[in-house]
Design a protein around this motif. Structure first.
Motif, mmCIF file in Angstrom:
data_model
loop_
_atom_site.group_PDB
_atom_site.id
_atom_site.type_symbol
_atom_site.label_atom_id
_atom_site.label_comp_id
_atom_site.label_asym_id
_atom_site.label_seq_id
_atom_site.Cartn_x
_atom_site.Cartn_y
_atom_site.Cartn_z
ATOM 1 N N GLY A 181 11.674 0.032 4.914
ATOM 2 C CA GLY A 181 11.399 0.354 3.512
ATOM 3 C C GLY A 181 11.496 -0.857 2.612
ATOM 4 N N PHE A 182 12.542 -1.660 2.806
ATOM 5 C CA PHE A 182 12.706 -2.863 1.996
ATOM 6 C C PHE A 182 11.566 -3.852 2.227
ATOM 7 N N ILE A 183 11.244 -4.080 3.506
ATOM 8 C CA ILE A 183 10.179 -5.043 3.834
ATOM 9 C C ILE A 183 8.824 -4.529 3.342
ATOM 10 N N ALA A 184 8.537 -3.254 3.577
ATOM 11 C CA ALA A 184 7.250 -2.682 3.181
ATOM 12 C C ALA A 184 7.061 -2.740 1.664
ATOM 13 N N ALA A 185 8.111 -2.395 0.920
ATOM 14 C CA ALA A 185 8.005 -2.419 -0.542
ATOM 15 C C ALA A 185 7.683 -3.823 -1.044
ATOM 16 N N GLY A 186 8.364 -4.830 -0.473
ATOM 17 C CA GLY A 186 8.127 -6.203 -0.902
ATOM 18 C C GLY A 186 6.734 -6.687 -0.540
ATOM 19 N N VAL A 187 6.303 -6.432 0.698
ATOM 20 C CA VAL A 187 4.997 -6.927 1.177
ATOM 21 C C VAL A 187 3.850 -6.211 0.470
ATOM 22 N N ILE A 188 3.919 -4.875 0.391
ATOM 23 C CA ILE A 188 2.819 -4.103 -0.213
ATOM 24 C C ILE A 188 2.689 -4.426 -1.702
ATOM 25 N N THR A 189 3.822 -4.499 -2.400
ATOM 26 C CA THR A 189 3.778 -4.820 -3.827
ATOM 27 C C THR A 189 3.203 -6.209 -4.051
ATOM 28 N N ASP A 190 3.559 -7.141 -3.180
ATOM 29 C CA ASP A 190 3.091 -8.521 -3.317
ATOM 30 C C ASP A 190 1.585 -8.632 -3.090
ATOM 31 N N PHE A 191 1.054 -7.905 -2.091
ATOM 32 C CA PHE A 191 -0.360 -8.045 -1.724
ATOM 33 C C PHE A 191 -1.271 -7.042 -2.430
ATOM 34 N N GLY A 227 -0.106 -4.665 -5.053
ATOM 35 C CA GLY A 227 0.335 -4.235 -6.374
ATOM 36 C C GLY A 227 1.265 -3.038 -6.322
ATOM 37 N N TYR A 228 2.016 -2.840 -7.409
ATOM 38 C CA TYR A 228 3.049 -1.804 -7.405
ATOM 39 C C TYR A 228 2.473 -0.387 -7.418
ATOM 40 N N LYS A 229 1.244 -0.204 -7.946
ATOM 41 C CA LYS A 229 0.667 1.140 -8.006
ATOM 42 C C LYS A 229 0.385 1.684 -6.608
ATOM 43 N N ILE A 230 -0.136 0.843 -5.737
ATOM 44 C CA ILE A 230 -0.384 1.273 -4.353
ATOM 45 C C ILE A 230 0.949 1.587 -3.664
ATOM 46 N N THR A 231 1.953 0.771 -3.932
ATOM 47 C CA THR A 231 3.286 1.011 -3.359
ATOM 48 C C THR A 231 3.816 2.364 -3.807
ATOM 49 N N LEU A 232 3.643 2.689 -5.095
ATOM 50 C CA LEU A 232 4.121 3.972 -5.613
ATOM 51 C C LEU A 232 3.371 5.140 -4.977
ATOM 52 N N ILE A 233 2.071 4.985 -4.761
ATOM 53 C CA ILE A 233 1.288 6.054 -4.125
ATOM 54 C C ILE A 233 1.764 6.295 -2.691
ATOM 55 N N ILE A 234 1.965 5.207 -1.941
ATOM 56 C CA ILE A 234 2.459 5.331 -0.563
ATOM 57 C C ILE A 234 3.858 5.938 -0.563
ATOM 58 N N ASP A 235 4.677 5.500 -1.511
ATOM 59 C CA ASP A 235 6.040 6.011 -1.649
ATOM 60 C C ASP A 235 6.025 7.519 -1.871
ATOM 61 N N ALA A 236 5.219 7.977 -2.837
ATOM 62 C CA ALA A 236 5.142 9.406 -3.137
ATOM 63 C C ALA A 236 4.612 10.201 -1.946
ATOM 64 N N SER A 237 3.674 9.617 -1.209
ATOM 65 C CA SER A 237 3.096 10.327 -0.059
ATOM 66 C C SER A 237 4.136 10.589 1.027
ATOM 67 N N THR A 238 5.120 9.705 1.174
ATOM 68 C CA THR A 238 6.168 9.934 2.183
ATOM 69 C C THR A 238 6.984 11.182 1.850
ATOM 70 N N TYR A 239 7.237 11.391 0.558
ATOM 71 C CA TYR A 239 7.972 12.590 0.139
ATOM 72 C C TYR A 239 7.135 13.855 0.355
ATOM 73 N N LEU A 240 5.841 13.770 0.059
ATOM 74 C CA LEU A 240 4.970 14.941 0.222
ATOM 75 C C LEU A 240 4.808 15.323 1.686
ATOM 76 N N VAL A 241 4.664 14.325 2.552
ATOM 77 C CA VAL A 241 4.573 14.598 3.992
ATOM 78 C C VAL A 241 5.874 15.237 4.483
ATOM 79 N N SER A 242 6.998 14.708 4.021
ATOM 80 C CA SER A 242 8.305 15.267 4.384
ATOM 81 C C SER A 242 8.398 16.734 3.966
ATOM 82 N N ALA A 243 7.982 17.043 2.732
ATOM 83 C CA ALA A 243 8.031 18.426 2.235
ATOM 84 C C ALA A 243 7.114 19.332 3.046
ATOM 85 N N LEU A 244 5.924 18.840 3.387
ATOM 86 C CA LEU A 244 4.960 19.636 4.146
ATOM 87 C C LEU A 244 5.500 20.004 5.524
ATOM 88 N N VAL A 245 6.114 19.056 6.200
ATOM 89 C CA VAL A 245 6.674 19.325 7.532
ATOM 90 C C VAL A 245 7.818 20.330 7.426
#
Length: 408
Positions: free
Chosen positions: A141-151, A153-171
């Motif tokens: 999580g730490f590495i992914a947040a840093g790399v994705i935000t750097d390459f 932008g933070y909006k894509i990171t937030l979308i991926i972040d939110a999707s992890t919660y939605l997938v968790s809820a769906l399962v």
């Protein structure tokens, strides 16, 4: 559906939590350039956890824990997605508070439900897997947040972040297991005064339960001081990384936590194989792990030699995971009707300890070096654990002696 899948759901949810821990701090610091705003975001998250800890255990014992996990995952996804159109510093602080609040609800409900999902006799093995997956989620999580935000932008990171919660809820929606029958007395209570009295009665029941289980009380004292000491290495590791190489601070920061994470994963693989030891010496191994964990942090945060830092970061990760896993195992041995509230108290102690340490550590840094600050906070944990161990040994001896005398 395979029940082990819920462990990977928890890991995915943790991955999202560690991602937003990084990205929210990055965004607010980039927007304001102020360490005060950054500290406010961290404090808001901690305060949310503290307030949630006051009643999350009561809620977990009174309502369906599975549904609590589903709702909190969905809420966290909505909060994260709302930051895309509204990335103002004020909203980020509000979001940090709400993330801390909802994450505690999820964590308490999940931990309290583990014995019902996997059975009382598989708690230690399950906790070891959880700790291993949490360590992997932390590093990833730490590495992914840093790399994705750097390459990207933070909006894509937030979308991926939110999707992890939605997938968790769906399962979780798809999964089914036998849950405890929710207590309905709260639903029948009417009026604010009655509800407050109901919560107070629940908290009194927890205190009464802990009073009758002094060993459980003692392990929670060590856990509180351990959380307090934890603020020193959370603040100290980035400062150590900067001291090693200011231009490559991010690299060393990630590598130190990465090596620590590898040690944690190894510990979670070893613990289930030591059941013969843990069945007889569970509390003593937990106390010893706390002492060795603090010793490791003190050693590698007091030097600038890489050949010392990385081996002891690995060593520390092993005993950090042991302490965390065994503490959860001890709490999960409590009775089901009160287990959620016991975990709620545990989360409260963790949040309070970290909050107190987060206040004291910066004050100490103004008057002394970072290694001295670490020595004081982790030294406090070592001394406290030694004292508690002596008290526990005396209590255990006193408890066993009358039985021996009676047999003679």
């Amino acid at each position: 559906m395979n029940r082990k899948l819920i462990l990977y759901v928890k890991a995915l949810s943790d991955f999202g939590t560690f991602m937003d821990l990084i990205v929210l701090n990055v965004v607010i610091y980039a927007a304001t350039g102020s360490p005060l705003w950054l500290a406010a975001a961290m404090a808001a998250r901690t305060i949310g956890g503290v307030l949630s800890s006051l009643f999350s255990g009561v809620v977990a014992d009174r309502f369906d824990r599975r549904k609590i996990m589903i709702y909190t995952d969905i809420l966290r996804a909505i909060i994260i997605l709302a930051l895309i159109p509204f990335p103002s510093p004020t909203f980020i602080i509000i979001a940090s508070f709400l993330i801390g609040l909802t994450s505690t609800f999820f964590g308490v409900s999940f931990s309290a439900e583990i014995p019902r999902i996997f059975g009382e006799n598989r708690v230690l093995e399950t906790n070891a897997i959880i700790a291993r997956l949490t360590s992997i989620s932390l590093v990833a999580g730490f590495i992914a947040a840093g790399v994705i935000t750097d390459f990207l932008g933070y909006k894509i990171t937030l979308i991926i972040d939110a999707s992890t919660y939605l997938v968790s809820a769906l399962v979780l929606v798809k999964m089914k297991w036998e849950t405890a029958i929710p207590r309905t007395d709260t639903a029948l209570t009417s009026g604010a005064r009655e509800k407050i009295m109901s919560v107070m009665n629940d908290l009194k029941e927890v205190y009464k339960y802990l009073s009758l289980a002094p060993m459980l009380m003692m392990i929670n004292v060590v856990f509180l001081v351990g959380s307090f000491a934890g603020s020193s290495h959370n603040l100290g590791i980035p400062l150590l990384a900067e001291n090693l190489d200011a231009e490559r601070q991010g690299f060393y920061y990630g590598m130190i936590w990465g090596v620590w994470g590898i040690g944690s994963v190894l510990a979670t693989m070893i613990l289930p194989r030591l059941r013969w030891l843990l069945d007889q010496k569970l509390y003593w191994v937990c106390f010893s792990s706390a002492i060795l964990m603090s010793t490791g942090f003190i050693i590698f945060l007091s030097t600038s030699f890489v050949w010392i830092i990385f081996p002891f970061a690995f060593f520390t990760g092993i005993f950090d995971a042991c302490f965390t896993t065994l503490h959860a195992t001890i709490l999960q041995k409590t009775e089901n009707h009160i287990r959620g509230r016991i975990f709620g108290v545990g989360m409260l102690l963790k949040s309070l300890g970290f909050a107190l340490g987060f206040i004291l550590a910066p004050l100490l840094l103004e008057r002394m070096t970072m290694p001295n600050m670490v020595w004081i906070l982790h030294g406090t944990l070592i001394i406290t654990t030694i004292i508690i161990t002596c008290i526990a040994f005396h209590y255990h001896t006193k408890k066993v002696t009358p039985q021996v005398t009676k047999e003679i």
